[in-house]
Design a protein around this motif. Sequence first.
Motif, PDB file in Angstrom:
ATOM      1  N   ASP A  39       0.833  -1.215   0.000  1.00 58.84           N
ATOM      2  CA  ASP A  39       0.000   0.000   0.000  1.00 58.84           C
ATOM      3  C   ASP A  39       0.865   1.263   0.000  1.00 58.84           C
ATOM      4  O   ASP A  39       0.535   2.258  -0.663  1.00 58.84           O
ATOM      5  CB  ASP A  39      -0.938  -0.003   1.213  1.00 58.84           C
ATOM      6  CG  ASP A  39      -2.031  -1.047   1.106  1.00 58.84           C
ATOM      7  OD1 ASP A  39      -2.362  -1.437  -0.036  1.00 58.84           O
ATOM      8  OD2 ASP A  39      -2.550  -1.478   2.151  1.00 58.84           O
ATOM      9  N   LEU A  40       1.972   1.219   0.744  1.00 62.44           N
ATOM     10  CA  LEU A  40       2.871   2.372   0.779  1.00 62.44           C
ATOM     11  C   LEU A  40       3.572   2.535  -0.570  1.00 62.44           C
ATOM     12  O   LEU A  40       3.761   3.666  -1.050  1.00 62.44           O
ATOM     13  CB  LEU A  40       3.899   2.205   1.889  1.00 62.44           C
ATOM     14  CG  LEU A  40       4.899   3.359   2.063  1.00 62.44           C
ATOM     15  CD1 LEU A  40       4.175   4.678   2.303  1.00 62.44           C
ATOM     16  CD2 LEU A  40       5.893   3.056   3.193  1.00 62.44           C
ATOM     17  N   VAL A  41       3.952   1.431  -1.198  1.00 59.97           N
ATOM     18  CA  VAL A  41       4.568   1.500  -2.529  1.00 59.97           C
ATOM     19  C   VAL A  41       3.600   2.144  -3.514  1.00 59.97           C
ATOM     20  O   VAL A  41       3.993   2.997  -4.325  1.00 59.97           O
ATOM     21  CB  VAL A  41       4.988   0.102  -3.014  1.00 59.97           C
ATOM     22  CG1 VAL A  41       5.430   0.150  -4.482  1.00 59.97           C
ATOM     23  CG2 VAL A  41       6.110  -0.447  -2.147  1.00 59.97           C
ATOM     24  N   ARG A  42       2.337   1.754  -3.439  1.00 56.79           N
ATOM     25  CA  ARG A  42       1.341   2.347  -4.352  1.00 56.79           C
ATOM     26  C   ARG A  42       1.198   3.853  -4.100  1.00 56.79           C
ATOM     27  O   ARG A  42       1.069   4.639  -5.036  1.00 56.79           O
ATOM     28  CB  ARG A  42      -0.003   1.643  -4.164  1.00 56.79           C
ATOM     29  CG  ARG A  42      -0.037   0.232  -4.704  1.00 56.79           C
ATOM     30  CD  ARG A  42      -1.445  -0.351  -4.698  1.00 56.79           C
ATOM     31  NE  ARG A  42      -1.461  -1.637  -5.366  1.00 56.79           N
ATOM     32  CZ  ARG A  42      -1.390  -2.820  -4.753  1.00 56.79           C
ATOM     33  NH1 ARG A  42      -1.310  -2.858  -3.416  1.00 56.79           N
ATOM     34  NH2 ARG A  42      -1.401  -3.931  -5.442  1.00 56.79           N
ATOM     35  N   TRP A  43       1.232   4.250  -2.851  1.00 58.12           N
ATOM     36  CA  TRP A  43       1.151   5.679  -2.546  1.00 58.12           C
ATOM     37  C   TRP A  43       2.359   6.412  -3.137  1.00 58.12           C
ATOM     38  O   TRP A  43       2.212   7.471  -3.766  1.00 58.12           O
ATOM     39  CB  TRP A  43       1.079   5.899  -1.033  1.00 58.12           C
ATOM     40  CG  TRP A  43       0.912   7.345  -0.663  1.00 58.12           C
ATOM     41  CD1 TRP A  43      -0.251   8.022  -0.460  1.00 58.12           C
ATOM     42  CD2 TRP A  43       1.970   8.315  -0.472  1.00 58.12           C
ATOM     43  NE1 TRP A  43       0.011   9.346  -0.171  1.00 58.12           N
ATOM     44  CE2 TRP A  43       1.353   9.555  -0.169  1.00 58.12           C
ATOM     45  CE3 TRP A  43       3.357   8.243  -0.535  1.00 58.12           C
ATOM     46  CZ2 TRP A  43       2.099  10.707   0.077  1.00 58.12           C
ATOM     47  CZ3 TRP A  43       4.099   9.399  -0.299  1.00 58.12           C
ATOM     48  CH2 TRP A  43       3.458  10.611   0.008  1.00 58.12           C
ATOM     49  N   LYS A  44       3.553   5.855  -2.920  1.00 61.06           N
ATOM     50  CA  LYS A  44       4.764   6.479  -3.462  1.00 61.06           C
ATOM     51  C   LYS A  44       4.705   6.559  -4.987  1.00 61.06           C
ATOM     52  O   LYS A  44       5.104   7.571  -5.581  1.00 61.06           O
ATOM     53  CB  LYS A  44       6.005   5.684  -3.046  1.00 61.06           C
ATOM     54  CG  LYS A  44       6.410   5.825  -1.599  1.00 61.06           C
ATOM     55  CD  LYS A  44       7.690   5.023  -1.370  1.00 61.06           C
ATOM     56  CE  LYS A  44       8.244   5.203   0.026  1.00 61.06           C
ATOM     57  NZ  LYS A  44       9.508   4.435   0.205  1.00 61.06           N
ATOM     58  N   TYR A  45       4.222   5.505  -5.612  1.00 62.27           N
ATOM     59  CA  TYR A  45       4.119   5.486  -7.074  1.00 62.27           C
ATOM     60  C   TYR A  45       3.206   6.611  -7.551  1.00 62.27           C
ATOM     61  O   TYR A  45       3.542   7.338  -8.503  1.00 62.27           O
ATOM     62  CB  TYR A  45       3.589   4.123  -7.527  1.00 62.27           C
ATOM     63  CG  TYR A  45       3.100   4.099  -8.959  1.00 62.27           C
ATOM     64  CD1 TYR A  45       3.989   4.146 -10.028  1.00 62.27           C
ATOM     65  CD2 TYR A  45       1.737   4.048  -9.244  1.00 62.27           C
ATOM     66  CE1 TYR A  45       3.537   4.136 -11.343  1.00 62.27           C
ATOM     67  CE2 TYR A  45       1.278   4.036 -10.557  1.00 62.27           C
ATOM     68  CZ  TYR A  45       2.182   4.077 -11.601  1.00 62.27           C
ATOM     69  OH  TYR A  45       1.725   4.072 -12.903  1.00 62.27           O
ATOM     70  N   ASN A  46       2.083   6.799  -6.900  1.00 63.46           N
ATOM     71  CA  ASN A  46       1.164   7.853  -7.321  1.00 63.46           C
ATOM     72  C   ASN A  46       1.731   9.244  -7.063  1.00 63.46           C
ATOM     73  O   ASN A  46       1.560  10.156  -7.879  1.00 63.46           O
ATOM     74  CB  ASN A  46      -0.193   7.672  -6.634  1.00 63.46           C
ATOM     75  CG  ASN A  46      -1.056   6.669  -7.357  1.00 63.46           C
ATOM     76  OD1 ASN A  46      -1.687   6.972  -8.359  1.00 63.46           O
ATOM     77  ND2 ASN A  46      -1.076   5.429  -6.853  1.00 63.46           N
ATOM     78  N   ARG A  47       2.426   9.434  -5.957  1.00 67.61           N
ATOM     79  CA  ARG A  47       3.080  10.724  -5.696  1.00 67.61           C
ATOM     80  C   ARG A  47       4.159  10.977  -6.749  1.00 67.61           C
ATOM     81  O   ARG A  47       4.286  12.098  -7.272  1.00 67.61           O
ATOM     82  CB  ARG A  47       3.668  10.720  -4.278  1.00 67.61           C
ATOM     83  CG  ARG A  47       4.560  11.925  -3.913  1.00 67.61           C
ATOM     84  CD  ARG A  47       3.865  13.278  -4.045  1.00 67.61           C
ATOM     85  NE  ARG A  47       2.713  13.453  -3.206  1.00 67.61           N
ATOM     86  CZ  ARG A  47       2.722  13.823  -1.922  1.00 67.61           C
ATOM     87  NH1 ARG A  47       3.874  14.022  -1.302  1.00 67.61           N
ATOM     88  NH2 ARG A  47       1.591  13.984  -1.256  1.00 67.61           N
TER      89      ARG A  47
END
Length: 523
Positions: free
Chosen positions: A292-300
């Motif tokens: 979930d954190l990786v997905r957040w970083k990817y979107n940022r």
Amino acid sequence: MTERTFFLVRAAAAALFVSASVATAAAQDAPRRPNIVFLFSDDHAYQAVGAYQDPRKLLETPNLDRIAREGVRFDRCLVPNSICGPSRATVLTGKYSHLNGFYNNTNSRFDGAQATFPKLLQQAGYQTAVVGKWHLVSAPTGFDYWSILPGQGIYYDPDMIEMGVRSRRSGYVTDVITDLSLDWLKKRDRSKPFLLMSQHKAPHRPWSPAIRHLGHDGDRAYPEPPTLFDDYANRSLAERDQDMTIARTMTPNDVKMGGFNERFSPEQRQAWDAYYKPRNDALLKAGLQGADLVRWKYNRYMHDYLGCIKAVDENVGRILEHLDQEGLAENTIVVYASDQGFYLGEHGWFDKRWIFEESLRTPLLVRWPGVAKPGRVEGRIVSNVDFAPTFLEAAGIAIPPEIQGRSLVPILRDAAPADWRRSFYYEYFEYPAPHHVRPHHGVVTDRYKLVRFDGPDLDAWELFDLREDPRELKNVYDEPTNAPIVAELKRELERLRKELKVPAKPPREAFGDAPLSKPSPRS
């Protein structure tokens, strides 16, 4: 005046008129040497150019797409060394890193005494200018005017070094570079053809968008690349033991969570914080972990990176508009390219360096009215090593024999030579810092990639079948059925190394661990 004298004078005048008319017509009929506008960005992935139609539909780029629509889109433009400074040295010289001497971003320094295409254009009567990112440590040579960023430069209120004098410029770096480029175009000697190299910092790390582009995507949840969570199975230690993942390598500064070092005005700082702080606070409150954190970083990452490209696209539009308004478009070659490709989450990565597709392949769009058929898509293997001979041939200048690329003029005319390349040689050196990507070299064809990792702590081969495995997820080097293919590709690899005068072993300094000169800022 006697009648006879009158007729003699009149006849002489008529003869002069006819002679002048013939001379004028001849001058009008003589082919004009084209102007050249070379628009270059840093780390711009082809996936983030609308014309390349990435399935994720990451961003609309109307001005870049205009160049593709009015010119040629190249789908297999490959770089010989996928990293910023070496790529720029290749563009200037038409030679590979092992011959132009610029191997890496750590300790290389460009030898400005060697032949470059801007020098040859300048000697042939062209006005020449370079504005923006240079990143070759030594001062530019072969340019009538230059104004460059020191090192990597910064996004807000950047310093520029203009003809050796350093000063601070007010504004966002992409706008500043275009302002200076347009100023030079307006002040140039209009009796001469020109070369303008307008070279952007964006969208290089740390991916700082202009204030006007904060929130440009409306908090969009971007489609993920299928390999975002690649586990690097079926490949060598090289892919597993790198340091360029969104999950582990991206810093708080990269994702705008930490202290941020830009030259903001108080108003810019306020707008920046107004956008990022509430979103960062929400992340901290949510306590995301793992995938979930990786997905957040990817979107940022996508918000910031694509926001930088929006400014590039806008400023490309400003250059195109000026060419239209000044009546220059019809006799000007416009080229848009990047120094290499870039990872937008594929294999869980950002950055470049690899022989693999997203890194190896750069966008290339070329508009040449009257020569390049509008809207054509070209699939042959071309390279930035071909840019120098292309510009020289277009200007009617002999191509020096030491240049290793080939002119793209026949391909732009849709008359590719029968012996056009069917394979391509790649080399990468910089190790271990900054991203721990092993040195490697290899051969690329339309279907296969044969790669050898040959650094100090790894000697391994890989083979990828791009037709069966376009995402490059499975090394099939050891499969018995591929033995004939491996043997053929190894022969081709050796042929290319001989043809390109590749030394049997790179010098120690090629890897960046032996200082040659004052180090350049790392990419």
